[in-house]
Design a protein around this motif. Structure first.
Motif, PDB file in Angstrom:
ATOM      1  N   UNK A 115     -11.834   0.939  -2.892  1.00  0.00           N
ATOM      2  CA  UNK A 115     -11.549   0.625  -1.504  1.00  0.00           C
ATOM      3  C   UNK A 115     -12.555   1.381  -0.667  1.00  0.00           C
ATOM      4  N   UNK A 171     -12.387  -4.063  -0.478  1.00  0.00           N
ATOM      5  CA  UNK A 171     -11.370  -3.737  -1.472  1.00  0.00           C
ATOM      6  C   UNK A 171     -10.884  -4.998  -2.148  1.00  0.00           C
ATOM      7  N   UNK A 172      -9.995  -4.808  -3.109  1.00  0.00           N
ATOM      8  CA  UNK A 172      -9.459  -5.935  -3.873  1.00  0.00           C
ATOM      9  C   UNK A 172     -10.589  -6.733  -4.531  1.00  0.00           C
ATOM     10  N   UNK A 221       0.602   5.346   5.534  1.00  0.00           N
ATOM     11  CA  UNK A 221      -0.656   5.389   4.788  1.00  0.00           C
ATOM     12  C   UNK A 221      -1.756   6.067   5.606  1.00  0.00           C
ATOM     13  N   UNK A 238     -11.162  -6.999  -7.718  1.00  0.00           N
ATOM     14  CA  UNK A 238     -10.953  -7.184  -9.148  1.00  0.00           C
ATOM     15  C   UNK A 238     -11.396  -8.554  -9.651  1.00  0.00           C
ATOM     16  N   UNK A 292      -9.781  -2.387  -9.418  1.00  0.00           N
ATOM     17  CA  UNK A 292      -8.700  -2.597  -8.449  1.00  0.00           C
ATOM     18  C   UNK A 292      -8.542  -1.394  -7.530  1.00  0.00           C
ATOM     19  N   UNK A 293      -8.994  -0.245  -7.994  1.00  0.00           N
ATOM     20  CA  UNK A 293      -8.817   0.982  -7.228  1.00  0.00           C
ATOM     21  C   UNK A 293      -9.853   1.111  -6.106  1.00  0.00           C
ATOM     22  N   UNK A 330      -0.833  -2.424  -6.779  1.00  0.00           N
ATOM     23  CA  UNK A 330      -2.095  -1.712  -6.941  1.00  0.00           C
ATOM     24  C   UNK A 330      -1.876  -0.231  -7.188  1.00  0.00           C
ATOM     25  N   UNK A 360      -3.585   1.973  -6.029  1.00  0.00           N
ATOM     26  CA  UNK A 360      -4.005   2.754  -4.876  1.00  0.00           C
ATOM     27  C   UNK A 360      -2.888   2.944  -3.864  1.00  0.00           C
ATOM     28  N   UNK A 368     -11.470   0.944   3.781  1.00  0.00           N
ATOM     29  CA  UNK A 368     -10.368   0.014   4.013  1.00  0.00           C
ATOM     30  C   UNK A 368     -10.829  -1.419   4.185  1.00  0.00           C
ATOM     31  N   UNK A 377       0.805  -1.213   0.000  1.00  0.00           N
ATOM     32  CA  UNK A 377       0.000   0.000   0.000  1.00  0.00           C
ATOM     33  C   UNK A 377       0.835   1.258   0.000  1.00  0.00           C
TER      34      UNK A 377
END
Lengths: 392, 362, 76
Positions: free
Chosen positions: B258, B264-265, A168, B267, B255-256, A137, A139, B261, A110
């Motif tokens: 979120x 997410x992920x 982050x 894809x 993929x972006x 990623x 992001x 938190x 991340x």
């Protein structure tokens, strides 16, 4: 039995046997306990001009024991940091893999730290890997590191699992810039050709413990770092970019002693580009709403007249801050990190098309007018005038 | 008649919608983005005119020859030998294009998820499933897509909704800053995807209620258009100028995602979307090829050639291109022209000749 | 490794024949012909491609025919 049916049974059994091959899964099956889950990556420059890749890998052993054991005695750190040199990121990565019992996996990475030295040489080529290779990623947050990127990865963390996570979360608070790989790519593609990335440093606090701290932003022209600004100026950048979320303003009101502190509730910034008789001008229109959170003065802020005056002063203060930022970033660094060029492109596409090659020369001389409106919404939870307290 | 099955109007839409959108969702933002930049969301609108035109042509020809497919009536319209030639050309085009579709499918799966798996395994398993479906005939094809269609739509909406928080509306500006030209340029390649609607001519004869066929066709073009506008718009609002950098912008968009938190992920949802959509797309093409070939050869049943053609498709999918670069280059330079000839020029000419003949005989 | 691929191709071919051939009736001569020709083409093609993966394919053919127009399109 009919012979036709017989072949069919034979065929079916062959088919079923063949299906077993499919069920066994695919070539790319990887068990989770064969993965080295990367939590943060850092890139440094070596003396030879190559790059040095550092990766922070989650240590599942330590993570498991820190969760279960009551004594808090964990076997080792929650993360392991490995460092290796290479020609490209992937080259270094491959070399790292040689000494790693588990397969690399960047899918959970991340944070990307890039050292200042490397940033000064240009970062575009290093970003490529993060956008091309399948597992990283877009992001992931990008930071510039004042010292060595590998050091930042090694900093122990108090609340989070690892230092990458700390970085982050810091970015997420939006005190400073919050730039992901996607944003970075976008800025790199931007016609104004300037980038701003947050800087993170490892600082030792009085107790001797190291901790991470956001300390301003790095300013890039094209993809090379040309300078840096401190936190206060970064705040100004955030203000112009309409990205400000947390801010406190403390001012000394006229005709009285002491300070009043305000907390920002919400703020919106509008960039209004104008072209008049071939003269380009940018109007930055800021509307902010604040609450009073601390009052040291003897002013009665319940009085609407005083509030009005305070609003004027607050407005001035905000304008000053932004002017400071403009003075340095626009006049000295000459980097358009505010999105002024974009605003012109959006509003005057035809004129922009003609002038965009000259934007670099035009930007530092661009006239910027800041207009603003500040509102003080609430006096706070209590209203204790300082004078009366003194009398008691 | 070769095909004894019947499909309903809804099934027609369900077959055609994923046939166009499946590949378009993933690749379109990149191809249109490189031409149209921030106006790319307009491109599908211009391109859709070709879809409407295709539906109109197929329907008009269908009116003249209600029981026949394109392969059959081309012989009736221009005579035996030219008709056979046109038929062969059309079948070759479909076969070649479907080989590319199959390769596209494999490239995505291998490129993003199963990097070490030989592409032949991915392609072969898909071709096998499609072969079984096509073997079952049009009703099985329609029902299996009826089964997958809701999955396709729900997954698509899921991604779209989750994307909303990360969008930046400013990316859309300036709207038509350089006039209409960029967005029309961007429409050139997708126009040929819309022209794939000509495949409706292989399905129209088997529609159970012919009354509103045209209306349903128009509706499916509109649905595709709306979907593609949304896809392009969302990719644009997320990525802005860099949309065309990505091979599969929609994938990177997913993929972006979120949310807090936590969510997410996601894809893999795109992967599921791709597999279900491509399954329908490849099957519809495959079915048209098998049916067309059987009609072209004058067979009494199309079933015997299903598996051999499937085999041929797999071989073709490997043969069409040595790598993804060539495939992308081909499908954005030569393919649009090639597709235009078969999907637009030939059907239009057929319609004009058929109309002239009708006038003469009157 | 090549012989394994050939084996795979042959197994698939045999499976297709075993499945399809008994279903073809005696009088379906045309179907039998079509079946045989298509299958034979696929098998030969696949084996040839195994040894010469770079022989020009349909894409190259179409490219030579339509390339001039395609270039026109991209130069617009």
């Amino acid at each position: 039995m009919h012979p036709l049916l017989k072949t069919n049974i034979l065929l079916r059994s062959i088919f079923i046997c063949l299906l077993l091959f499919v069920l066994s899964g695919c070539w790319d099956r990887v068990e989770i306990n064969d993965l080295a889950i990367v939590t943060g990556m850092g890139i440094d420059k070596t003396d030879e001009g190559d790059i040095e890749l550092s990766v922070q890998i989650a240590n599942p052993k330590a993570m498991a024991s820190s969760g279960s054991s009551s004594g808090g005695q964990s076997d080792g750190e929650t993360t392991v940091v490995n460092t290796v040199k290479g020609k490209t990121i992937f080259d270094a990565r491959s070399k790292l893999q040689e000494g790693l019992s588990r397969q690399f996996f960047e899918g959970h990475n991340r944070v990307i730290f890039i050292s200042k030295e490397l940033a000064e040489d240009g970062i575009k080529k290093h970003v490529d890997f993060f956008a091309r290779f399948p597992s990283p990623r877009l992001r992931a947050n990008v930071f510039i590191v004042d010292s060595k990127a590998s050091d930042i990865l090694k900093v122990p963390s108090d609340f989070e699992l690892n230092s990458a996570e700390v970085a982050r979360e810091l970015a997420k608070l939006k005190i400073g810039l919050n730039i992901t790989t996607k944003d970075l790519l976008q800025q790199l593609a931007n016609e104004s050709g300037s980038i701003a990335l947050p800087i993170i440093t490892a600082e030792e606090n009085p107790t001797g413990k190291k901790g991470l701290r956001l300390s301003g932003s790095a300013i890039f022209k094209k993809d090379k770092m040309v300078g840096q600004i401190d936190s206060a100026l970064t705040r100004g950048v955030l203000w112009i970019r309409d990205k400000i979320e947390m801010s406190s303003v403390t001012l000394e009101p006229d005709n009285t002693e002491g300070y009043i502190s305000f907390e920002l509730l919400r703020s919106s910034t509008e960039l209004i580009p104008t072209i008049k008789d071939g003269k380009w001008k940018m109007i930055v229109n800021i509307t902010t709403e604040d609450d009073v959170v601390e009052n040291e003065t003897n002013l009665d802020i319940l009085d609407p007249k005083i509030t009005n005056k305070l609003e004027k002063q607050l407005e001035r203060k905000v304008k000053e801050r932004i002017q400071d930022t403009l003075d340095y970033v626009q006049k000295e660094l000459e980097a358009d990190i505010f999105g002024f060029g974009e605003a012109f492109h959006h509003k005057f596409p035809k004129q922009w098309e003609k002038e965009k090659d000259k934007w670099e020369e035009k930007f530092p001389k661009l006239e910027v007018e800041i207009i603003g409106e500040a509102y003080i919404r609430r006096p706070g939870r209590s209203n204790i005038p300082q004078e009366e307290q003194k009398k008691e | 008649m070769l095909e004894k099955g019947k499909i309903s109007a809804i099934q027609l839409i369900i077959l055609l919608y994923p046939t166009i959108t499946a590949t378009a969702i993933l690749v379109l933002p990149a191809t249109t983005g490189s031409f149209a930049k921030q106006d790319m969301w307009l491109s599908p609108i211009w391109a859709s005119t070709f879809g409407y035109l295709s539906i109109f042509i197929a329907y008009a020809l269908h009116k003249y020859y209600p029981q026949k497919t394109l392969i059959e009536y081309s012989e009736k319209i221009v005579g035996m030998i030219p008709g056979k030639l046109i038929g062969f050309g059309f079948l070759f085009f479909l076969l070649h294009t479907n080989g590319m579709n199959l390769r596209d499918y494999g490239e995505f799966v291998v490129g993003n998820f199963l990097q070490k798996t030989p592409i032949i395994v991915v392609v072969l398993s898909m071709a096998f499933v499609c072969a079984i479906t096509v073997y079952g005939g049009i009703e099985v094809l329609a029902r299996s897509s009826q089964f997958f269609f809701p999955v396709f739509v729900v997954l698509f909406l899921f991604i779209i909704v989750l994307l909303i928080p990360v969008l930046n509306p400013k990316n859309i500006l300036p709207v038509m800053g350089e006039g209409l030209t960029p967005s029309i340029k961007g429409a050139l390649i997708p126009s040929q995807w819309f022209n794939e609607f000509i495949l409706i001519s292989f399905l129209l004869p088997y529609l159970n209620k012919k009354k509103n066929a045209f209306k349903w066709g128009v509706l499916s073009v509109s649905l595709v258009m709306i979907t593609l506008v949304i896809t392009n718009l969302f990719s644009l609002l997320l990525f802005g100028d860099i949309t065309s950098y990505f091979t599969y912008p929609f994938m990177d968009a997913a993929r972006y995602i979120s949310i807090a938190d936590f969510l997410q992920h996601v894809e893999l949802i795109v992967m599921a979307l791709w597999v279900t959509g491509m399954f329908i797309k490849i099957s519809v093409f495959y079915y048209a090829i098998v049916l067309g070939t059987a009609q072209w050869l004058g067979l009494t049943s199309y079933r015997p050639i299903v598996f051999p053609i499937g085999f041929l498709l797999v071989v073709l999918s490997i043969w069409v291109t040595p790598n993804l670069q060539k495939l992308t280059e081909f499908s954005s330079t030569t393919w649009p022209v090639y597709a235009f000839v078969f999907q637009m020029f030939i059907p239009v000419s057929l319609l004009l000749i058929a109309m002239l003949r009708k006038k003469k005989s009157n | 490794m090549k012989w394994l691929s050939i084996l795979g191709i042959l197994v698939i071919t045999i499976l297709i024949i075993l499945y399809e051939w008994p279903k073809l009736k005696k009088n379906q001569k045309k179907e039998k012909k079509a079946f045989a020709v298509l299958l034979l083409t696929s098998v030969t093609l696949s084996i040839v491609l195994l040894y010469f993966p770079d022989i020009p394919g349909p894409t190259e053919l179409i490219d030579t025919i339509f390339k001039p127009f395609g270039n026109l399109l991209s130069n617009l």
